[in-house]
Design a protein around this motif. Sequence first.
Motif, PDB file in Angstrom:
ATOM      1  N   THR A  22       0.825  -1.216   0.000  1.00 13.47           N
ATOM      2  CA  THR A  22       0.000   0.000   0.000  1.00 13.47           C
ATOM      3  C   THR A  22       0.855   1.260   0.000  1.00 13.47           C
ATOM      4  OG1 THR A  22      -0.123   0.090   2.420  1.00 13.47           O
ATOM      5  CG2 THR A  22      -1.823  -1.186   1.266  1.00 13.47           C
ATOM      6  N   THR A  23       2.175   1.107   0.128  1.00 15.32           N
ATOM      7  CA  THR A  23       3.044   2.270   0.240  1.00 15.32           C
ATOM      8  C   THR A  23       3.738   2.648  -1.059  1.00 15.32           C
ATOM      9  OG1 THR A  23       4.982   0.967   0.895  1.00 15.32           O
ATOM     10  CG2 THR A  23       3.494   1.687   2.657  1.00 15.32           C
ATOM     11  N   TYR A  24       3.507   1.906  -2.137  1.00 16.00           N
ATOM     12  CA  TYR A  24       4.178   2.244  -3.393  1.00 16.00           C
ATOM     13  C   TYR A  24       3.300   1.861  -4.578  1.00 16.00           C
ATOM     14  CZ  TYR A  24       5.216  -2.757  -3.807  1.00 16.00           C
ATOM     15  OH  TYR A  24       5.103  -4.111  -3.907  1.00 16.00           O
ATOM     16  N   SER A  25       3.592   2.465  -5.702  1.00 18.45           N
ATOM     17  CA  SER A  25       2.908   2.122  -6.950  1.00 18.45           C
ATOM     18  C   SER A  25       3.841   2.411  -8.111  1.00 18.45           C
ATOM     19  CB  SER A  25       1.604   2.923  -7.100  1.00 18.45           C
ATOM     20  OG  SER A  25       1.877   4.308  -7.181  1.00 18.45           O
TER      21      SER A  25
ATOM     22  N   LYS B 266       4.409   6.226  -1.137  1.00 18.91           N
ATOM     23  CA  LYS B 266       3.373   6.884  -0.350  1.00 18.91           C
ATOM     24  C   LYS B 266       3.696   6.704   1.127  1.00 18.91           C
ATOM     25  CE  LYS B 266       0.005   5.476  -3.854  1.00 18.91           C
ATOM     26  NZ  LYS B 266      -1.223   4.659  -4.099  1.00 18.91           N
ATOM     27  N   THR B 267       3.929   7.807   1.825  1.00 16.50           N
ATOM     28  CA  THR B 267       4.289   7.718   3.243  1.00 16.50           C
ATOM     29  C   THR B 267       3.022   7.619   4.088  1.00 16.50           C
ATOM     30  OG1 THR B 267       4.404  10.142   3.341  1.00 16.50           O
ATOM     31  CG2 THR B 267       6.457   8.947   2.973  1.00 16.50           C
ATOM     32  N   SER B 268       2.399   6.453   4.018  1.00 19.02           N
ATOM     33  CA  SER B 268       1.179   6.173   4.770  1.00 19.02           C
ATOM     34  C   SER B 268       1.530   5.874   6.223  1.00 19.02           C
ATOM     35  CB  SER B 268       0.462   4.974   4.158  1.00 19.02           C
ATOM     36  OG  SER B 268       1.242   3.811   4.311  1.00 19.02           O
ATOM     37  N   PRO B 269       0.521   5.745   7.105  1.00 19.46           N
ATOM     38  CA  PRO B 269       0.811   5.428   8.512  1.00 19.46           C
ATOM     39  C   PRO B 269       1.618   4.153   8.697  1.00 19.46           C
ATOM     40  CG  PRO B 269      -1.443   6.209   8.293  1.00 19.46           C
ATOM     41  CD  PRO B 269      -0.902   6.056   6.901  1.00 19.46           C
TER      42      PRO B 269
ATOM     43  N   TYR C 139      14.529  -0.377   2.942  1.00 19.51           N
ATOM     44  CA  TYR C 139      13.623  -1.157   2.117  1.00 19.51           C
ATOM     45  C   TYR C 139      14.314  -1.715   0.874  1.00 19.51           C
ATOM     46  CZ  TYR C 139       9.565   0.486   4.756  1.00 19.51           C
ATOM     47  OH  TYR C 139       8.645   0.733   5.743  1.00 19.51           O
ATOM     48  N   ALA C 140      13.773  -2.818   0.395  1.00 21.84           N
ATOM     49  CA  ALA C 140      14.213  -3.396  -0.866  1.00 21.84           C
ATOM     50  C   ALA C 140      12.972  -3.751  -1.681  1.00 21.84           C
ATOM     51  CB  ALA C 140      15.047  -4.642  -0.622  1.00 21.84           C
ATOM     52  N   LEU C 141      12.938  -3.269  -2.928  1.00 22.94           N
ATOM     53  CA  LEU C 141      11.801  -3.523  -3.808  1.00 22.94           C
ATOM     54  C   LEU C 141      12.284  -4.338  -5.003  1.00 22.94           C
ATOM     55  CD1 LEU C 141       8.790  -2.932  -4.414  1.00 22.94           C
ATOM     56  CD2 LEU C 141       9.558  -0.913  -5.687  1.00 22.94           C
ATOM     57  N   PRO C 142      11.942  -5.622  -5.076  1.00 18.50           N
ATOM     58  CA  PRO C 142      12.353  -6.435  -6.217  1.00 18.50           C
ATOM     59  C   PRO C 142      11.443  -6.202  -7.422  1.00 18.50           C
ATOM     60  CG  PRO C 142      11.147  -7.782  -4.658  1.00 18.50           C
ATOM     61  CD  PRO C 142      11.220  -6.402  -4.067  1.00 18.50           C
ATOM     62  N   LEU C 143      12.026  -6.110  -8.600  1.00 14.95           N
ATOM     63  CA  LEU C 143      11.271  -5.954  -9.835  1.00 14.95           C
ATOM     64  C   LEU C 143      11.729  -7.016 -10.835  1.00 14.95           C
ATOM     65  CD1 LEU C 143      11.328  -2.067 -10.335  1.00 14.95           C
ATOM     66  CD2 LEU C 143       9.448  -3.454  -9.459  1.00 14.95           C
ATOM     67  N   THR C 144      10.761  -7.605 -11.528  1.00 17.03           N
ATOM     68  CA  THR C 144      11.058  -8.641 -12.508  1.00 17.03           C
ATOM     69  C   THR C 144      10.323  -8.345 -13.813  1.00 17.03           C
ATOM     70  OG1 THR C 144      11.356 -10.337 -10.812  1.00 17.03           O
ATOM     71  CG2 THR C 144      10.881 -11.101 -13.036  1.00 17.03           C
TER      72      THR C 144
ATOM     73  N   ILE D 241      17.280  -0.983  -3.679  1.00 15.18           N
ATOM     74  CA  ILE D 241      17.366  -0.596  -2.278  1.00 15.18           C
ATOM     75  C   ILE D 241      17.011   0.884  -2.149  1.00 15.18           C
ATOM     76  CG2 ILE D 241      18.842  -0.570  -0.240  1.00 15.18           C
ATOM     77  CD1 ILE D 241      18.365  -3.336  -1.595  1.00 15.18           C
ATOM     78  N   PHE D 242      16.164   1.218  -1.187  1.00 12.40           N
ATOM     79  CA  PHE D 242      15.816   2.626  -1.027  1.00 12.40           C
ATOM     80  C   PHE D 242      15.394   2.919   0.407  1.00 12.40           C
ATOM     81  CE2 PHE D 242      11.681   0.743  -1.741  1.00 12.40           C
ATOM     82  CZ  PHE D 242      10.798   1.510  -0.986  1.00 12.40           C
ATOM     83  N   GLY D 243      15.467   4.184   0.747  1.00 11.66           N
ATOM     84  CA  GLY D 243      14.964   4.701   2.013  1.00 11.66           C
ATOM     85  C   GLY D 243      14.414   6.082   1.752  1.00 11.66           C
ATOM     86  N   VAL D 244      13.717   6.642   2.707  1.00 10.49           N
ATOM     87  CA  VAL D 244      13.126   7.965   2.543  1.00 10.49           C
ATOM     88  C   VAL D 244      13.756   8.914   3.562  1.00 10.49           C
ATOM     89  CG1 VAL D 244      11.005   9.316   2.668  1.00 10.49           C
ATOM     90  CG2 VAL D 244      10.964   7.026   1.666  1.00 10.49           C
TER      91      VAL D 244
END
Length: 220
Positions: free
Chosen positions: A14-17, A38-41, A49-54, A73-76
């Motif tokens: 729910t925090t990314y798109s 999206k910086t949701s609650p 964080y790590a977001l895998p994409l294929t 790899i990312f952080g805010v």
Amino acid sequence: NAANGTTYVAPDNTTYSFPSSIVLPKGQSQAYVHVTIKTSPSFDFSASYALPLTITSASSATVSPNMGSEINIFGVENMYDGAYTLKLQTTGWGSFGISDGDPGTFSVPVDMVTAGANSVSFYSSASGANMPALTAGNAGATGFGATTPQITFDPATNKIVSVINTTADDGRGRTLYLNPAITDSRYDPSSKTIYAAYIMTQKGRPLQYVYDTLIYKGSR
């Protein structure tokens, strides 16, 4: 993570798109995927964080079995995050080997690390995550064990609304709180400077008054 010793976590979906499809222009060999965070609650600003994409399919090409996946790899970072020069003055603990009423400059840069949407914590190579200080006569840099300050700002005014110790009490009763006599603890966005006046407690000791001026030097 267990295999390679890292501590990255997968973000809640729910925090990314990102776009449902990507078009690679003719004649080009790379494309960019724009991910919206999206910086949701449920978003943890202190996490790595790590977001895998294929690439699952392509309309007119074969997906490489070796190059078709990646881990990003990312952080805010909030607006207060960065590397700073710390000028400080402490008063009250001169009898315990701590600089007393003598303004000085910490010997190494101090990082202010995002800990929440409007919060930052200290980190330096000299004191780690502990609260930075100077020894008597400003002879050297030191840090207080079991004392990890977290500063929180009001994003509407940039005033500091709290300073707390995020480490559990180890028996010494070390707490932190804003100095009520100083009403202008704040972040100045024009000069990128943090002014923080707060108080440290410990059982059996007088109050230690802390006056920090953190001058932004760049990203950490």
